[in-house]
Structure formats: structure tokens, C-alpha cells
Scaffold this motif. Sequence first.
Motif, mmCIF file in Angstrom:
data_model
loop_
_atom_site.group_PDB
_atom_site.id
_atom_site.type_symbol
_atom_site.label_atom_id
_atom_site.label_comp_id
_atom_site.label_asym_id
_atom_site.label_seq_id
_atom_site.Cartn_x
_atom_site.Cartn_y
_atom_site.Cartn_z
ATOM 1 N N LEU A 126 0.854 -1.116 0.013
ATOM 2 C CA LEU A 126 -0.140 -0.056 -0.068
ATOM 3 C C LEU A 126 0.908 1.278 0.060
ATOM 4 C CD1 LEU A 126 -1.470 -2.324 1.903
ATOM 5 C CD2 LEU A 126 -3.301 -0.632 2.146
ATOM 6 N N LEU A 127 0.697 2.045 -0.801
ATOM 7 C CA LEU A 127 1.358 3.211 -0.819
ATOM 8 C C LEU A 127 0.617 4.325 -0.401
ATOM 9 C CD1 LEU A 127 2.462 3.333 -4.546
ATOM 10 C CD2 LEU A 127 3.876 2.537 -2.629
ATOM 11 N N LEU A 128 1.575 5.472 0.453
ATOM 12 C CA LEU A 128 0.924 6.310 1.234
ATOM 13 C C LEU A 128 1.113 7.609 0.852
ATOM 14 C CD1 LEU A 128 -0.722 6.871 3.998
ATOM 15 C CD2 LEU A 128 1.550 6.854 5.166
ATOM 16 N N THR A 129 0.188 8.429 0.320
ATOM 17 C CA THR A 129 0.605 9.784 -0.089
ATOM 18 C C THR A 129 -0.530 10.720 -0.089
ATOM 19 O OG1 THR A 129 0.904 10.898 -2.208
ATOM 20 C CG2 THR A 129 -0.491 9.061 -2.462
ATOM 21 N N ALA A 130 -0.282 11.929 -0.120
ATOM 22 C CA ALA A 130 -1.201 13.192 -0.021
ATOM 23 C C ALA A 130 -1.607 13.597 -1.550
ATOM 24 C CB ALA A 130 -0.289 14.414 0.620
ATOM 25 N N GLN A 131 -0.874 13.024 -2.411
ATOM 26 C CA GLN A 131 -1.072 13.339 -3.741
ATOM 27 C C GLN A 131 -2.312 12.408 -4.484
ATOM 28 O OE1 GLN A 131 1.226 15.748 -3.181
ATOM 29 N NE2 GLN A 131 0.766 15.982 -5.374
ATOM 30 N N ASP A 132 -3.567 13.171 -4.543
ATOM 31 C CA ASP A 132 -4.565 12.284 -5.373
ATOM 32 C C ASP A 132 -4.913 12.811 -6.678
ATOM 33 O OD1 ASP A 132 -6.988 10.844 -5.672
ATOM 34 O OD2 ASP A 132 -8.108 11.820 -3.939
ATOM 35 N N ASP A 133 -4.135 12.258 -7.498
ATOM 36 C CA ASP A 133 -4.085 12.662 -8.843
ATOM 37 C C ASP A 133 -3.794 11.663 -9.623
ATOM 38 O OD1 ASP A 133 -1.461 12.296 -9.086
ATOM 39 O OD2 ASP A 133 -1.088 14.314 -8.148
ATOM 40 N N ASP A 134 -4.051 11.539 -11.049
ATOM 41 C CA ASP A 134 -4.125 10.523 -12.087
ATOM 42 C C ASP A 134 -2.706 10.061 -12.175
ATOM 43 O OD1 ASP A 134 -6.763 10.493 -12.475
ATOM 44 O OD2 ASP A 134 -6.579 11.722 -14.395
ATOM 45 N N GLN A 135 -1.532 11.027 -12.135
ATOM 46 C CA GLN A 135 -0.091 10.783 -12.207
ATOM 47 C C GLN A 135 0.234 9.745 -11.036
ATOM 48 O OE1 GLN A 135 2.327 14.134 -12.556
ATOM 49 N NE2 GLN A 135 4.198 12.797 -12.876
ATOM 50 N N THR A 136 -0.268 10.025 -9.848
ATOM 51 C CA THR A 136 0.233 9.151 -8.737
ATOM 52 C C THR A 136 -0.416 7.894 -8.965
ATOM 53 O OG1 THR A 136 0.548 11.040 -7.381
ATOM 54 C CG2 THR A 136 0.074 9.043 -6.272
ATOM 55 N N ARG A 137 -1.792 7.714 -9.332
ATOM 56 C CA ARG A 137 -2.319 6.500 -9.555
ATOM 57 C C ARG A 137 -1.943 5.559 -10.572
ATOM 58 N NH1 ARG A 137 -6.654 9.954 -7.764
ATOM 59 N NH2 ARG A 137 -7.176 10.596 -9.817
ATOM 60 N N ASP A 138 -1.395 6.203 -11.687
ATOM 61 C CA ASP A 138 -0.679 5.503 -12.940
ATOM 62 C C ASP A 138 0.544 5.085 -12.407
ATOM 63 O OD1 ASP A 138 -3.036 6.436 -14.367
ATOM 64 O OD2 ASP A 138 -2.067 8.061 -15.514
ATOM 65 N N HIS A 139 1.416 5.797 -11.869
ATOM 66 C CA HIS A 139 2.850 5.537 -11.357
ATOM 67 C C HIS A 139 2.571 4.400 -10.343
ATOM 68 C CE1 HIS A 139 6.843 7.020 -10.340
ATOM 69 N NE2 HIS A 139 6.895 5.564 -10.430
ATOM 70 N N ALA A 140 1.498 4.307 -9.395
ATOM 71 C CA ALA A 140 1.356 3.151 -8.356
ATOM 72 C C ALA A 140 0.757 2.045 -9.202
ATOM 73 C CB ALA A 140 0.046 3.607 -7.631
ATOM 74 N N LYS A 141 0.086 2.102 -10.195
ATOM 75 C CA LYS A 141 -0.172 0.686 -11.070
ATOM 76 C C LYS A 141 1.007 0.158 -11.742
ATOM 77 C CE LYS A 141 -5.098 1.916 -12.113
ATOM 78 N NZ LYS A 141 -5.726 2.491 -12.901
ATOM 79 N N LEU A 142 1.816 1.282 -12.421
ATOM 80 C CA LEU A 142 2.960 0.760 -13.125
ATOM 81 C C LEU A 142 3.993 0.108 -12.357
ATOM 82 C CD1 LEU A 142 4.446 1.383 -15.925
ATOM 83 C CD2 LEU A 142 5.557 3.089 -14.791
ATOM 84 N N VAL A 143 4.124 0.451 -11.043
ATOM 85 C CA VAL A 143 5.058 -0.308 -10.087
ATOM 86 C C VAL A 143 4.505 -1.372 -9.378
ATOM 87 C CG1 VAL A 143 6.637 1.684 -9.848
ATOM 88 C CG2 VAL A 143 4.716 1.401 -8.115
ATOM 89 N N GLY A 144 3.325 -1.687 -9.541
ATOM 90 C CA GLY A 144 2.561 -3.092 -9.103
ATOM 91 C C GLY A 144 1.936 -2.765 -7.717
ATOM 92 N N ALA A 145 1.715 -1.648 -7.407
ATOM 93 C CA ALA A 145 1.060 -1.546 -5.881
ATOM 94 C C ALA A 145 -0.393 -1.975 -5.919
ATOM 95 C CB ALA A 145 1.258 0.189 -5.523
#
Length: 127
Positions: free
Chosen positions: A80-99
Amino acid sequence: MAYTILVADDEPAIRTMLEVILSADGHEITAVPDGRAALEYLKDHTPDALLLDVKMPHMDGFEICSRVKRVRRLQQTPVLLLTAQDDDQTRDHAKLVGADDIVYKPLSGKNLRARITQLIQARRPAQ
């Protein structure tokens, strides 16, 4: 059921808060201050879940997640990744790394505990 959870966050107050929230369910929490310490811990341990802050010194949560997902013994461990950034770029990056999930700050303790338990149980074989 109690689980072992690795928490990596560079903010001492956040680490303490996460330890309090997660240990309320009896989980064993190992908290580390950065990505290097997280990888060092993972060399010899296989936790049931990882909760990684996205922005940390030395190595961010995305990089740790990417590395974890390439290690056979850790591939099934929910991240689980913990972030204050609720945006498409963060979500896309999370998917890319397998979160497996993203948890947004500010945290809801009840929601966080339920999500971690759900992810761990989904990965475990039926008994």
C-alpha cells in the motif's frame, strides 16, 4: 488474526500514528524512516504487508514497491502506498510499479485497518 506489517515513512509522527492504528488490531509493526532501511529489513524478513510513504529520502515508495514486486518471495506481499497526492499521475505510477492499493493522507484509521486486512486475506490460501 495478527499480521506483520512494515511501515516506511520519513515523518516520525506519521510512523507513530500508523503504529498505534495498526497495533490496535494486534498486528506486529516494524517502522523504518526511509527506503534504504525498508530494503535492509526486507533482506531477512517477509512481512504480511508493506505500507510505504511515496515521498521519502534515499528511495521513494514507488521504487521500493517496484523492487519488492521483482523478488519472488515478496511478490504476493500486498503493498500500500501512502500519499497526499490524489491525482491521475500518482495513481498511474502506483499501477506501473505494481502497488496493490493507495492510501491517501489524511488517514482514516478504521479504513486503513480494514483495507490492509482485506488485502492480506485475499492473498492467503483458504484454510
